[in-house]
Write an enzyme that holds these catalytic residues in place. Structure first.
Site, mmCIF file in Angstrom:
data_model
loop_
_atom_site.group_PDB
_atom_site.id
_atom_site.type_symbol
_atom_site.label_atom_id
_atom_site.label_comp_id
_atom_site.label_asym_id
_atom_site.label_seq_id
_atom_site.Cartn_x
_atom_site.Cartn_y
_atom_site.Cartn_z
ATOM 1 N N LYS A 48 1.717 -11.145 4.480
ATOM 2 C CA LYS A 48 0.449 -11.483 3.846
ATOM 3 C C LYS A 48 -0.084 -12.788 4.430
ATOM 4 C CE LYS A 48 1.337 -9.516 -0.759
ATOM 5 N NZ LYS A 48 0.230 -8.542 -0.764
ATOM 6 N N ARG A 93 5.356 0.838 -4.411
ATOM 7 C CA ARG A 93 5.461 2.293 -4.581
ATOM 8 C C ARG A 93 6.806 2.811 -4.064
ATOM 9 N NH1 ARG A 93 0.073 3.018 -1.114
ATOM 10 N NH2 ARG A 93 -0.188 0.955 -2.031
HETATM 11 N N1 BES Z 1 1.739 -6.745 -4.921
HETATM 12 C C1 BES Z 1 0.698 -6.281 -4.079
HETATM 13 C C2 BES Z 1 -0.576 -5.952 -4.847
HETATM 14 C C3 BES Z 1 -1.324 -7.123 -5.415
HETATM 15 C C4 BES Z 1 -2.166 -7.866 -4.626
HETATM 16 C C5 BES Z 1 -1.208 -7.419 -6.746
HETATM 17 C C6 BES Z 1 -2.857 -8.924 -5.175
HETATM 18 C C7 BES Z 1 -1.903 -8.476 -7.296
HETATM 19 C C8 BES Z 1 -2.729 -9.236 -6.502
HETATM 20 C C9 BES Z 1 1.157 -5.035 -3.351
HETATM 21 O O1 BES Z 1 2.502 -4.968 -3.028
HETATM 22 C C10 BES Z 1 0.402 -4.978 -2.076
HETATM 23 O O2 BES Z 1 0.622 -5.826 -1.263
HETATM 24 N N2 BES Z 1 -0.472 -3.995 -1.944
HETATM 25 C C11 BES Z 1 -1.278 -3.858 -0.810
HETATM 26 C C12 BES Z 1 -1.280 -2.411 -0.410
HETATM 27 C C13 BES Z 1 -1.872 -2.144 0.933
HETATM 28 C C14 BES Z 1 -0.969 -2.696 2.007
HETATM 29 C C15 BES Z 1 -2.048 -0.658 1.090
HETATM 30 C C16 BES Z 1 -2.683 -4.321 -1.164
HETATM 31 O O3 BES Z 1 -3.132 -4.076 -2.282
HETATM 32 O O4 BES Z 1 -3.308 -4.976 -0.344
HETATM 33 MN MN MN Z 2 2.942 -5.885 -1.174
#
Ligand code: BES
Ligand code: MN
Ligand code: ZN
Length: 497
Positions: A273, A347
């Site tokens: 990230k 997931r």
């Molecule tokens: N934990 C995150 C989702 C999230 C992001 C929750 C910001 C709360 C605030 C999750 O694991 C994630 O990183 N999801 C990605 C999925 C994508 C790579 C398809 C996302 O939402 O960007």
């Molecule tokens: Mn994630």
């Protein structure tokens, strides 16, 4: 903060709160003090904007002819529209207002509002006050006294004080669950990581929960390649923790299961990230914290239900042992997954935990909670969680429970056209479906692991953590979902046939 109920006023030189209704009507106690102060209250009303609307406040300092330092009149709006939820909000507003004013103890005079008993009103007001006065200050060592909240006690004066006390005792189990969840979510990733988190949950056996912990070897044995792949870059060992509450009269009653995403820190893994805001990802175990808090609440109030909480605890780190984009893993179900993006890890964890819950416990329903997708925040903001379900009744019951408890939840669609988006070229599925409908494709992924069991997935990415405070929740971790799911259990899963 100490909350007590009594039939008379205690701190006679302090603050007394009385209530009024719309159109400047006063409750009996308010009228009494108006008379005692020779009409000071009604004169103040005439000289102000106060009309008795819900949440309005009128403060009278050192009123003559009585020993109080101040009387505060709070508007409750329409008497017939009073509700437990509104009582909780009033409790929260009292905490905010009187900490700001520097009060230490206050008396609150409850006259039974029409439609809601004095005891119910008093207990829910206290519940709201308790939730709003939550503070996580264990790591503050240099905070000055002036910055600390001043309120130390509430004395609630009402006719049915014994009943109110009993009702609050019941609500207190829920409050304790919420506080526990908020603490867990607020703790940083160097304190709460899979092993330390599992140790913490073990302590819940003191409430009568049966706790079982599976480490990596046990999960390997079960074939949980999806969950294990996420944790393989971390120095901390992944854990699956199972909390069991056997409260139903019929011991063999099929359990309801609650499944939580417990990514104790989500860096994104090799699909790292961006740095800005990454610290927030300590809350990526929010789903699991809700499950832990809920199980503590159900056990605490000895709910007549069989319930099982399962939390998958992993840390998503980049390292030389981390999984790579493009890796193919085999889940416990036998289905294979192409890991396109290591940041879509929640997931992968849930896939194995859902499958395990279904196979092992033959549950009557499965409800999972997860801070699963950023797209959920884009869709619904911080007001509602999204619910995805293969069962319209379950989805509807959740929405109703949300309306009762004030924890917003809104139905989102599922469908085969969305499901197609996660088909893979080389495996049974891939873990991302592209930018569009990101929350839905994540839910479609989960649905491939639930079979025919009535299931609901609640994406709490926007509701587990809020930068702004609301009436009964300070800024930060909310403990979202505990009141909601407790209500669902009360309304639909406690029947003992
Ligand atoms: N934990 C995150 C989702 C999230 C992001 C929750 C910001 C709360 C605030 C999750 O694991 C994630 O990183 N999801 C990605 C999925 C994508 C790579 C398809 C996302 O939402 O960007
Ligand atoms: Mn994630
Ligand atoms: Zn995540």
């Amino acid at each position: 903060m100490k909350i007590s109920f009594s039939s008379k006023q205690k701190n006679e030189n302090g603050t007394l709160i009385v209530f009024g209704f719309e159109k400047k009507k006063l409750t009996k106690t308010a009228q009494k003090f108006d008379a005692a102060s020779k009409g000071a209250l009604s004169r103040a009303i005439e000289g102000s904007r106060y009309t008795g609307k819900f949440g309005q406040k009128l403060e009278l300092l050192a009123p003559a002819h009585c020993e109080l330092s101040r009387i505060v009149l709070i508007g409750l709006g329409k008497p017939s529209a009073m509700s437990t939820l509104k009582a909780e909000k009033i409790g929260g507003k009292i905490i905010t207002a009187f900490n700001a004013a520097g009060a230490e103890t206050i008396d609150i005079a409850i006259d039974p509002p029409r439609g809601l008993g004095a005891d119910v009103f008093a207990a829910h007001l206290a519940f709201g006050a308790k939730l709003k006065s939550y503070r996580f200050d264990k790591y503050r060592t240099t905070e000055t006294e002036e910055k600390k909240p001043t309120l130390t006690g509430l004395n609630i004066i009402c006719s049915k004080s014994n009943q109110a006390e009993k009702k609050l005792a019941l609500l207190d189990h829920i409050a304790e669950g919420i506080i526990m969840a908020r603490d867990l979510v607020t703790e940083p990733g160097n304190v709460i990581y899979p092993e330390s988190y599992a140790e913490y949950i073990k302590e819940l056996s003191q409430y009568g929960l049966e706790i079982e912990v599976l480490g990596e070897d046990a999960m390997e044995e079960l074939g949980m390649g999806a969950l294990l792949g996420v944790g393989q870059g971390s120095a901390s060992e992944s854990q699956l923790v199972i909390m069991r509450w056997n409260g139903a009269k019929k011991a063999d009653q099929a359990p309801i299961t609650f499944i939580g995403k417990g990514v104790t820190f989500d860096t994104g893994g090799i699909s790292l990230k961006p740095g800005a805001g990454m610290e927030d990802m300590k809350f990526d175990m929010g789903g699991s914290a809700t499950v832990v808090g809920l199980m503590r609440a159900l056990a605490g109030r000895k709910a007549p239900v069989n319930a099982i909480g399962l939390v998958g605890l992993v840390e998503n780190m980049p390292s030389s042992t981390a999984q790579r984009p493009g890796d193919v893993v085999t889940s416990m179900s036998g289905q294979t997954i192409e890991v396109i993006n290591t940041d879509a890890e929640g997931r992968l964890v849930l896939a194995d935990v859902l499958w395990y819950a279904k196979e092992k416990y033959k549950p009557c329903a499965m409800i999972d909670l997860a801070t699963l997708t950023g797209a959920m925040i884009i869709a619904l903001g911080h007001e509602h969680a999204g619910v995805f379900s293969n069962d319209d009744d379950l989805s509807h019951n959740l929405v109703t429970a949300g309306q009762k408890t004030g924890e917003g939840i809104w139905p989102m669609p599922l469908g085969s056209a969305y499901d197609k988006l996660i088909d893979s070229q080389i495996a049974d599925m891939k873990n991302v479906g592209g930018r569009e409908a990101g929350s839905i494709t994540a839910a479609q992924f989960l649905q491939r692991y639930v079979g025919d069991v009535p299931w609901a997935h609640i994406d709490i990415a926007g509701t587990a953590w809020r930068k702004k405070a609301d009436d009964i929740t300070p800024a930060g971790a909310t403990g979202y979902g505990i009141r909601l799911l407790n209500q669902l259990v009360v309304d639909h899963y406690e029947a003992d046939e």
